[in-house]
Structures are given as C-alpha cells and as structure tokens.
Design an enzyme around this catalytic site. Sequence first.
Site, mmCIF file in Angstrom:
data_model
loop_
_atom_site.group_PDB
_atom_site.id
_atom_site.type_symbol
_atom_site.label_atom_id
_atom_site.label_comp_id
_atom_site.label_asym_id
_atom_site.label_seq_id
_atom_site.Cartn_x
_atom_site.Cartn_y
_atom_site.Cartn_z
ATOM 1 N N CYS A 97 0.844 -1.206 0.000
ATOM 2 C CA CYS A 97 0.000 0.000 0.000
ATOM 3 C C CYS A 97 0.871 1.244 0.000
ATOM 4 C CB CYS A 97 -0.933 0.028 1.211
ATOM 5 S SG CYS A 97 -2.006 1.471 1.165
ATOM 6 N N LYS A 102 0.713 -9.658 -1.897
ATOM 7 C CA LYS A 102 0.466 -8.656 -2.945
ATOM 8 C C LYS A 102 1.670 -7.730 -3.086
ATOM 9 C CE LYS A 102 -2.932 -5.481 -4.728
ATOM 10 N NZ LYS A 102 -4.302 -5.025 -4.613
ATOM 11 N N ASN A 116 -0.013 -3.737 -7.128
ATOM 12 C CA ASN A 116 -0.726 -2.662 -6.457
ATOM 13 C C ASN A 116 -0.498 -1.380 -7.282
ATOM 14 O OD1 ASN A 116 -1.992 -1.005 -4.461
ATOM 15 N ND2 ASN A 116 -1.420 -2.510 -2.903
ATOM 16 N N GLY A 121 -5.636 1.828 -13.141
ATOM 17 C CA GLY A 121 -6.367 1.978 -14.395
ATOM 18 C C GLY A 121 -5.513 1.622 -15.603
#
Length: 312
Positions: free
Chosen positions: A137, A172, A199, A224
């Site tokens: 993150c 992740k 991520n 995106g």
Amino acid sequence: MSCTVDARVDLSVDIAGVKLKNPVMVASGTFGFGTEYAAYMDVSRLGAIVTKGLTLQPRTGNPPPRIWETPAGMLNSIGLQNPGIDAYLEHHLPALRAFKVPVIANVCGDTVKEYAEIARRLECHEGADAIEVNISCPNVERGGIAFGSDPRSAVAVVEAVKRATSLPVIVKLTPNVTDIAEIARACEGAGADALSLVNTLLGMAIDIYRMRPALGNVFGGLSGPAIRPVAVRMVWQVREAVDLPLIGMGGIASFEDALEFILAGASAVAVGSGTFADPACAIRVIDGIGQYMANNGFERVSHMVGLAHKCR
Ligand SMILES: Cc1cc2nc3c(=O)[nH]c(=O)nc-3n(C[C@H](O)[C@H](O)[C@H](O)COP(=O)(O)O)c2cc1C
C-alpha cells in the site's frame, strides 16, 4: 441473471488450494465488501471477492481529496479506511459469505506482529478462504509498501503470517521497486502460496487552480489502463522468477486485457478501477474469456497460462 459462459470450456482455476469457478476476481479496495454492488450485477458469478484492506484497528484513512482523475486512470490516497478486523468479522463477513463466492481477505499492518494477529483472527473465525497480505500500500505512513520494497522485511511478514494461519497466503506485490523478481523470490522462499501483482504505482498531481497538490495526502496510487503495460511486464518477469500461482491486475477493463495477463503467466486476474467505470466489468471479462477460449479451442484456463513465454 443468466450465465453466458460457453459450456464447452472449463473456466475453473485452483489458486493455492482455493477453487474458483472462473479466474476473475475483484481487486481489493475497489469492491467494498461486495454488498454495495449487488444491485448492479450478479456478484455470485465472480471467481472470488477480495475485501478492502483490513487493519487491526478501524481507520478513517487520509484527508480529502482522496481521488483524482488522470489520463486513462486515477490516483487514490484512501489510506486504508476500513472498519477494522473485528467489525469485518462481525458485520461484513456474513453478507459476503451469502454470495457463495470464495472470500480473500486483504490485510495490512503497521508491524509484523499486527499482520500475524489479523491472520490469526481470520483463521479463528473462518473469516476468509485465503489471506492476501498487502505489503504494497503506497498510501500509509507505516507498514504497507515499506515491507514490500525490501526483501528482508517482506520475508519477515510472510513468515509471521504463515506461522499464524493455515489459510493459503497470497502476497500482494508493489510495482514501486527496481526489481520485482527479487521480492517475488524472497516471498516464495518465505513460504508464500501465491502472489498477486500489481498494487498501484506511486504518483501525484498538482491542482493548478488551487496551486497545491491535488490529493490531501500529496502522493497517491495510480491505477487503471495507464498502468497495464507496466503490470503485464511485471507478471511476465515474476512468472520467469518463481513457481507460484500469480494473480495479475492493473488496468483490466476488458477480456482482452485480462488475457494479456493470463498469457504472460497469471493463473487468475483481478478487476480493480474498471469496476468504477462499469460495475459489471468483471462479468464482461468472465464472459469474454469464455468466448475467447471457445473460439480458439482452449478447454481449460490453465492451458493458456504463460503461453506467450513459449510462443516467443
Ligand atoms: C480506490 C482504491 C482503493 C484500493 N485499496 C486497496 C487496498 O485496500 N488494498 C490493496 O491491496 N490494494 C488496494 N488497491 C489497489 C487495487 O487492488 C489494485 O491493485 C490496483 O488498483 C491496480 O488495479 P486496477 O488498475 O485494475 O485498479 C486500491 C485501489 C483503488 C483504486
């Protein structure tokens, strides 16, 4: 709602022992806790649901603005706003389970101990079918990406989570590193059962009318279609570096996008920001993959995984 997948193809996949009826899941943080989308799509058709990132204590996230549109993508700096692991188990899990779809709990901690404690609580309460360990993150001051950009820290988290749970552990990965293969190998060595990537890419924008950073947190994560070529490249590299099942994501908005990841080496894919533009994006992707397989003579998804490596 009807299922339009061609009967001649078998879309099911197995990710570290979790059986998915198709290889398409929804990415963490982009699908809430599932119920938000039930009015727009048949949630039970998904391969799996990945929850919003869960922390030990509830979090309110970063100051607004937290979303900024960019060419072919968006920046977010949500900062892991979530109700905390206990509220998830008590209030959100029952509704999620009602969809009868595998649940993958995405977890994040400030410390190695916190990651392990969340994993322990998930195991005790049958809170998930697998755990996705978010060491990537970009929107939090501690934890997150700090663990995912250093192989030794990544190993410490993965080993602690593996000790705390018998659930499959998916790690992740962040794209904000020079050599993602090195981190992937470290996670594999530490006992990860699968890897998910990528991520968001660290970015920022300036609001020229307010003459300041567009996001309250200054930096945010880019997602995106803009990041898809980077994500596909990383899946390709990680496929060549490790022997684990991979879950590919980053800019998937169509079945063609998803197939790029599968042919590069991903056994499953996740739709993230694509859901914001079209809530039923993941369903379109499932149907499109089924049609592509029927048209091209593939009976099983596994026959396509990594095929582009052999066709060079
Ligand atoms: C609004 C938003 C919130 C997100 N929250 C999380 C999160 O809590 N945990 C996590 O691991 N990834 C989180 N992500 C990253 C996505 O799961 C995904 O890895 C990334 O957006 C790339 O996929 P995409 O381009 O299809 O969106 C978030 C992404 C967005 C856009």
